[in-house]
Design a protein around this motif. Structure first.
Motif, PDB file in Angstrom:
ATOM      1  N   GLN A 258      -1.601   9.244 -10.074  1.00 12.89           N
ATOM      2  CA  GLN A 258      -0.446   9.210  -8.833  1.00 12.89           C
ATOM      3  C   GLN A 258       0.274   8.038  -8.963  1.00 12.89           C
ATOM      4  O   GLN A 258      -0.188   6.909  -9.376  1.00 12.89           O
ATOM      5  CB  GLN A 258      -1.365   9.314  -7.703  1.00 12.89           C
ATOM      6  CG  GLN A 258      -0.405   9.285  -6.394  1.00 12.89           C
ATOM      7  CD  GLN A 258      -1.197   9.535  -5.202  1.00 12.89           C
ATOM      8  OE1 GLN A 258      -2.493   9.401  -4.961  1.00 12.89           O
ATOM      9  NE2 GLN A 258      -0.605   9.725  -3.884  1.00 12.89           N
ATOM     10  N   SER A 259       1.469   8.168  -8.752  1.00  9.38           N
ATOM     11  CA  SER A 259       2.849   7.312  -8.608  1.00  9.38           C
ATOM     12  C   SER A 259       3.631   7.414  -7.661  1.00  9.38           C
ATOM     13  O   SER A 259       3.939   8.581  -7.166  1.00  9.38           O
ATOM     14  CB  SER A 259       3.289   6.950 -10.012  1.00  9.38           C
ATOM     15  OG  SER A 259       3.845   8.115 -10.253  1.00  9.38           O
ATOM     16  N   ALA A 260       4.235   6.243  -7.038  1.00  4.49           N
ATOM     17  CA  ALA A 260       5.293   6.388  -5.825  1.00  4.49           C
ATOM     18  C   ALA A 260       6.254   5.172  -6.095  1.00  4.49           C
ATOM     19  O   ALA A 260       5.942   4.465  -6.462  1.00  4.49           O
ATOM     20  CB  ALA A 260       4.564   6.472  -4.682  1.00  4.49           C
ATOM     21  N   ALA A 261       7.383   5.531  -5.719  1.00  6.81           N
ATOM     22  CA  ALA A 261       8.440   4.644  -5.744  1.00  6.81           C
ATOM     23  C   ALA A 261       8.763   4.405  -4.155  1.00  6.81           C
ATOM     24  O   ALA A 261       9.630   4.821  -3.650  1.00  6.81           O
ATOM     25  CB  ALA A 261       9.730   5.165  -6.424  1.00  6.81           C
ATOM     26  N   CYS A 262       8.181   3.153  -3.889  1.00 10.44           N
ATOM     27  CA  CYS A 262       8.366   2.829  -2.356  1.00 10.44           C
ATOM     28  C   CYS A 262       8.134   1.454  -2.526  1.00 10.44           C
ATOM     29  O   CYS A 262       7.278   0.540  -3.019  1.00 10.44           O
ATOM     30  CB  CYS A 262       7.517   3.642  -1.543  1.00 10.44           C
ATOM     31  SG  CYS A 262       7.959   3.089   0.230  1.00 10.44           S
ATOM     32  N   TRP A 263       8.820   0.439  -1.650  1.00  9.14           N
ATOM     33  CA  TRP A 263       8.603  -1.040  -1.470  1.00  9.14           C
ATOM     34  C   TRP A 263       7.565  -1.222  -0.395  1.00  9.14           C
ATOM     35  O   TRP A 263       6.773  -2.243  -0.316  1.00  9.14           O
ATOM     36  CB  TRP A 263       9.778  -1.369  -1.044  1.00  9.14           C
ATOM     37  CG  TRP A 263      11.049  -1.703  -2.147  1.00  9.14           C
ATOM     38  CD1 TRP A 263      12.069  -1.174  -2.066  1.00  9.14           C
ATOM     39  CD2 TRP A 263      10.869  -2.449  -3.338  1.00  9.14           C
ATOM     40  NE1 TRP A 263      12.799  -1.531  -3.198  1.00  9.14           N
ATOM     41  CE2 TRP A 263      12.253  -2.026  -3.840  1.00  9.14           C
ATOM     42  CE3 TRP A 263       9.822  -3.188  -3.960  1.00  9.14           C
ATOM     43  CZ2 TRP A 263      12.134  -2.618  -5.196  1.00  9.14           C
ATOM     44  CZ3 TRP A 263       9.911  -3.277  -5.226  1.00  9.14           C
ATOM     45  CH2 TRP A 263      11.264  -3.214  -5.950  1.00  9.14           C
ATOM     46  N   ASN A 264       7.208  -0.241   0.349  1.00  7.11           N
ATOM     47  CA  ASN A 264       6.203  -0.214   1.568  1.00  7.11           C
ATOM     48  C   ASN A 264       5.287   1.034   1.668  1.00  7.11           C
ATOM     49  O   ASN A 264       5.296   1.661   2.378  1.00  7.11           O
ATOM     50  CB  ASN A 264       7.050  -0.625   2.840  1.00  7.11           C
ATOM     51  CG  ASN A 264       6.381  -1.056   3.689  1.00  7.11           C
ATOM     52  OD1 ASN A 264       5.069  -1.368   3.797  1.00  7.11           O
ATOM     53  ND2 ASN A 264       6.536  -1.050   5.021  1.00  7.11           N
ATOM     54  N   LEU A 265       4.632   1.019   0.500  1.00  6.17           N
ATOM     55  CA  LEU A 265       3.699   2.334   0.412  1.00  6.17           C
ATOM     56  C   LEU A 265       2.923   2.339   1.647  1.00  6.17           C
ATOM     57  O   LEU A 265       2.304   1.285   2.150  1.00  6.17           O
ATOM     58  CB  LEU A 265       2.786   2.288  -0.734  1.00  6.17           C
ATOM     59  CG  LEU A 265       3.598   2.244  -2.044  1.00  6.17           C
ATOM     60  CD1 LEU A 265       2.558   1.909  -3.409  1.00  6.17           C
ATOM     61  CD2 LEU A 265       4.086   3.679  -2.123  1.00  6.17           C
ATOM     62  N   GLN A 266       2.447   3.731   2.058  1.00  2.73           N
ATOM     63  CA  GLN A 266       1.391   3.894   2.928  1.00  2.73           C
ATOM     64  C   GLN A 266       0.116   3.466   2.680  1.00  2.73           C
ATOM     65  O   GLN A 266       0.028   3.402   1.340  1.00  2.73           O
ATOM     66  CB  GLN A 266       1.650   5.500   3.454  1.00  2.73           C
ATOM     67  CG  GLN A 266       2.896   6.290   3.515  1.00  2.73           C
ATOM     68  CD  GLN A 266       3.028   6.162   5.225  1.00  2.73           C
ATOM     69  OE1 GLN A 266       2.194   5.490   6.031  1.00  2.73           O
ATOM     70  NE2 GLN A 266       4.136   6.462   5.885  1.00  2.73           N
TER      71      GLN A 266
ATOM     72  N   THR B 158      13.974  -4.984   4.683  1.00  2.00           N
ATOM     73  CA  THR B 158      15.346  -5.548   4.301  1.00  2.00           C
ATOM     74  C   THR B 158      15.588  -5.034   2.735  1.00  2.00           C
ATOM     75  O   THR B 158      16.383  -4.561   2.139  1.00  2.00           O
ATOM     76  CB  THR B 158      15.517  -7.067   4.523  1.00  2.00           C
ATOM     77  OG1 THR B 158      14.699  -7.150   5.483  1.00  2.00           O
ATOM     78  CG2 THR B 158      16.772  -6.999   4.405  1.00  2.00           C
ATOM     79  N   LEU B 159      14.403  -5.244   2.166  1.00  2.00           N
ATOM     80  CA  LEU B 159      14.349  -4.964   0.697  1.00  2.00           C
ATOM     81  C   LEU B 159      14.735  -3.536   0.301  1.00  2.00           C
ATOM     82  O   LEU B 159      15.433  -3.367  -0.713  1.00  2.00           O
ATOM     83  CB  LEU B 159      12.939  -5.418  -0.061  1.00  2.00           C
ATOM     84  CG  LEU B 159      12.618  -5.330  -1.499  1.00  2.00           C
ATOM     85  CD1 LEU B 159      13.978  -6.397  -2.203  1.00  2.00           C
ATOM     86  CD2 LEU B 159      11.314  -5.399  -1.930  1.00  2.00           C
ATOM     87  N   CYS B 160      14.505  -2.474   1.004  1.00  6.50           N
ATOM     88  CA  CYS B 160      14.688  -1.083   0.730  1.00  6.50           C
ATOM     89  C   CYS B 160      16.192  -0.931   0.612  1.00  6.50           C
ATOM     90  O   CYS B 160      16.712  -0.142   0.110  1.00  6.50           O
ATOM     91  CB  CYS B 160      14.137  -0.124   1.876  1.00  6.50           C
ATOM     92  SG  CYS B 160      12.454  -0.486   2.183  1.00  6.50           S
TER      93      CYS B 160
END
Lengths: 297, 334
Positions: free
Chosen positions: B318-326, B302-304
């Motif tokens: 390393q960086s990533a922009a995600c609410w639900n990282l792998q 939902t947050l996405c």
């Protein structure tokens, strides 16, 4: 130069070497019989006009015999005009002015046309709007009338006649140039040139203009024919430089006697006809040779 | 690491019929001297726009750099004059394009085109430029360079033309070479040659390379670091090994899974070519205040849909922009 090692030879393109585009164009042109005969015809006309006066020094303005002598009389091959002046001498001497006006007027209109077309096609925006409105103004202008007004106002000198013809005949070149610029400016090699630091001047003159030349060259060739006809038209209406003999002027001078002594108009008319015909043939040949879509039909 | 080229919070907006769309949305990355960085993403993700922004060639209108900075060795290129930019282009930053068939001016010989760049930027004479052009053609491994400089582009094959493009781009020994999908239009056999060449010549001229591509295979081959872009945003960044083995963003994972493998593909576990369902959102959706990948994501929450993903610094590199990282432990089936 001839002795490559096998390794080097295998790196050469396997098919026949591709020719320089100009050579290819020349080959196409040379294979076109109509265009070649046009070229030969124009060559003869130019040589006779340029060198003829030395070999046939009779003064075209001098009254040498009785008026309207028929062709062949008293050694005057084409007869004499309404003042008894040698018609052949007039045609030989008049070629220079006719060709000069034709070429100069065509040059002028190509110059104006390329300037207008290139600037509006390259910069777009308000520049294009302004220049294209001016172009449209000249397109809807009654050309003959406008030229006549110019010549009548500022005097019928050779220079003024050239200007009057050039100023009304550039719109086609402008439109063609603009269309080519609009097409080419979006191509990748323009972006590539820009990304290697090319200035706008550089892009216009070194990148886009050379690539848009083929249709402009064809149009320019046809413009010479158009300008010669236009000059004849003005002269026929009496708007010619009285001090310079030209083919149009001969026709204009003898206009009142067209029904009684038609030959005085027919011969200069024939000269104009052949010249314009040869230029048209060359123009068509150039068009075929420069337009890759028509190649190898 | 002192950055040679530094893009900070760059936003480029395009005016469309539906309003203003940020084709590049708050993009930041650094490029170290001599480094090869890869910008990855599908078509329409803003990769080429980023390249044009760095070159100062955003088509305007409809484009406009709205905010941010692009600095080359400390100089902000966005504030540089057009004259200064002309001196930068081709000299300090140069670019190789995707289509070698149409990127060369057809009416001039390749020698003239290499020489022109040299004369423009280095003030060489015609003779010096010619000598150096031959040298450059030799460097990009074109056989018989002294004869080839008199060839017109249509006399060369696609691979040869791309070599010429690279020669033009590297002639002035730029600090940065931007290669916008340099091998996409070429045969597979030639692709590897061009990559080898770019690596070798790039190393020799000490140019840092930005490789723009959609092909993770090229990335694995060429790049040291990767910036993954999606819909104008940077969604993941890191060293190539980390990204390829431990992608944290679902999109990066999808991209890697999409690379076809000739033999492994034909197996029970992976019978079909992988794909990421859906496609890049239309320009009118760019700048959406949620995650733009959400419609295509299999891990969507939902947050996405509600908030723009925050950038998570996973490791220093390393960086990533995600609410639900792998999960880092889940390896890609590649």
């Amino acid at each position: 130069m001839t002795d490559y090692s096998i390794q080097e030879r295998s790196l050469q393109p396997t098919s026949a070497r591709v020719e320089h585009p100009l050579i290819e164009t020349a080959r196409m042109f040379a294979g076109n019989r109509a265009a070649l005969s046009g070229l030969a015809m124009l060559f003869i006309i130019v040589v006779v006009s340029l060198a003829g006066p030395w070999f046939y020094p009779t003064d075209p303005f001098e009254m040498v015999w009785s008026p309207f002598s028929p062709p062949g009389a008293k050694g005057f091959l084409l007869g004499t005009d309404y003042l008894g002046r040698d018609l052949l001498a007039q045609i030989i001497h008049g070629g220079r002015a006719t060709l000069a006006v034709g070429c100069a007027a065509a040059l002028l209109s190509v110059f104006i046309g390329i300037t207008f077309g290139a600037l509006s096609g390259f910069y777009r925006g308000w520049i294009e709007e302004t220049l294209m409105r001016i172009t449209e103004f000249f397109q809807v202008l009654p050309t003959l009338l406008f030229s006549m007004v110019l010549v009548a106002l500022f005097g019928a000198s050779l220079g003024m006649i050239t200007f009057a013809i050039g100023i009304v005949s550039w719109t086609g070149v402008a439109r063609i140039t603009r269309a080519e610029f609009l097409k080419i400016r979006e191509l990748e090699y323009v972006t590539a040139a820009r990304s290697s630091g090319a200035s706008n001047t550089n892009l216009i003159f070194r990148v886009i203009l050379p690539n848009s030349l083929p249709p402009i060259i064809v149009q320019a060739a046809l413009l010479i024919g158009f300008a010669i006809l236009f000059e004849a038209g003005l002269s026929f209406l009496g708007l010619s430089d009285a001090n310079v003999m030209s083919w149009g002027a001969i026709m204009g001078n003898n206009r009142p006697y067209i029904l009684l002594h038609g030959f005085t108009i027919m011969y200069p008319g024939l000269a104009i006809f052949l010249t314009v015909l040869s230029i048209s043939l060359i123009g068509d040949g150039l068009n075929d040779a420069l337009n890759p879509k028509l190649r190898n039909r | 690491m002192t950055a040679l080229l530094s893009v900070k919070n760059l936003t480029v907006e395009f005016t469309t019929r539906d309003g203003i769309a940020p084709v590049i949305d708050d993009l930041s990355f650094d490029l170290a001297p001599g480094e090869t960085l890869s910008l990855v993403g599908e078509s329409g993700c803003g990769k080429s726009m980023t390249a044009l922004a760095i070159m100062g060639l955003i088509p305007s209108p409809p484009g406009r750099v709205a905010s941010g900075s692009i600095s080359l060795a400390g100089e902000n290129l966005l504030q540089a004059s057009e004259t200064r930019m002309r001196a930068v282009r081709g000299n300090e930053i140069s670019m190789v394009f995707q289509e070698p068939m149409t990127s060369l001016n057809p009416v001039f010989t390749v020698g003239e085109q290499i020489g022109e760049t040299l004369r423009r930027h280095q003030g060489l004479t015609r003779r010096q430029a010619k000598a150096l052009s031959i040298e450059m053609l030799d460097a990009v491994q074109i056989p018989l360079p002294a004869r080839r400089i008199n060839d017109y582009p249509h006399q060369l094959s696609g691979g040869m033309r791309q070599r010429v493009m690279i020669a033009i781009a590297l002639a002035c020994r730029p600090k940065v070479l931007i290669a916008d999908e340099p091998t996409t239009a070429l045969d597979v056999t030639v692709q590897a040659q061009i990559f080898d060449l770019m690596r070798a010549v790039g190393k020799e001229t000490e140019a840092a390379i930005i490789l723009i591509t959609h092909d993770m295979g090229s990335v694995a081959e060429m790049a040291e670091r990767v910036v993954v872009m999606y819909a104008g945003r940077k969604i993941e960044e890191g060293y190539v090994d980390d990204i390829l083995t431990r992608p944290r963003h679902p999109y990066t994972r999808g991209l890697i899974a999409c690379v076809p493998h000739l033999l492994e593909t034909v197996s029970a576990e992976r019978p079909y070519l992988q794909e990421i369902p859906g496609m890049v959102p239309p320009l009118s959706d760019f700048g959406f205040m949620g995650c733009l990948f959400a419609p295509r994501c299999d891990r969507v929450e939902t947050l996405c849909w509600q908030e723009k993903p925050k950038v998570t610094q996973i490791t220093p590199s390393q960086s990533a922009a995600c609410w639900n990282l792998q999960d880092a432990k889940v390896r890609v089936d590649a």
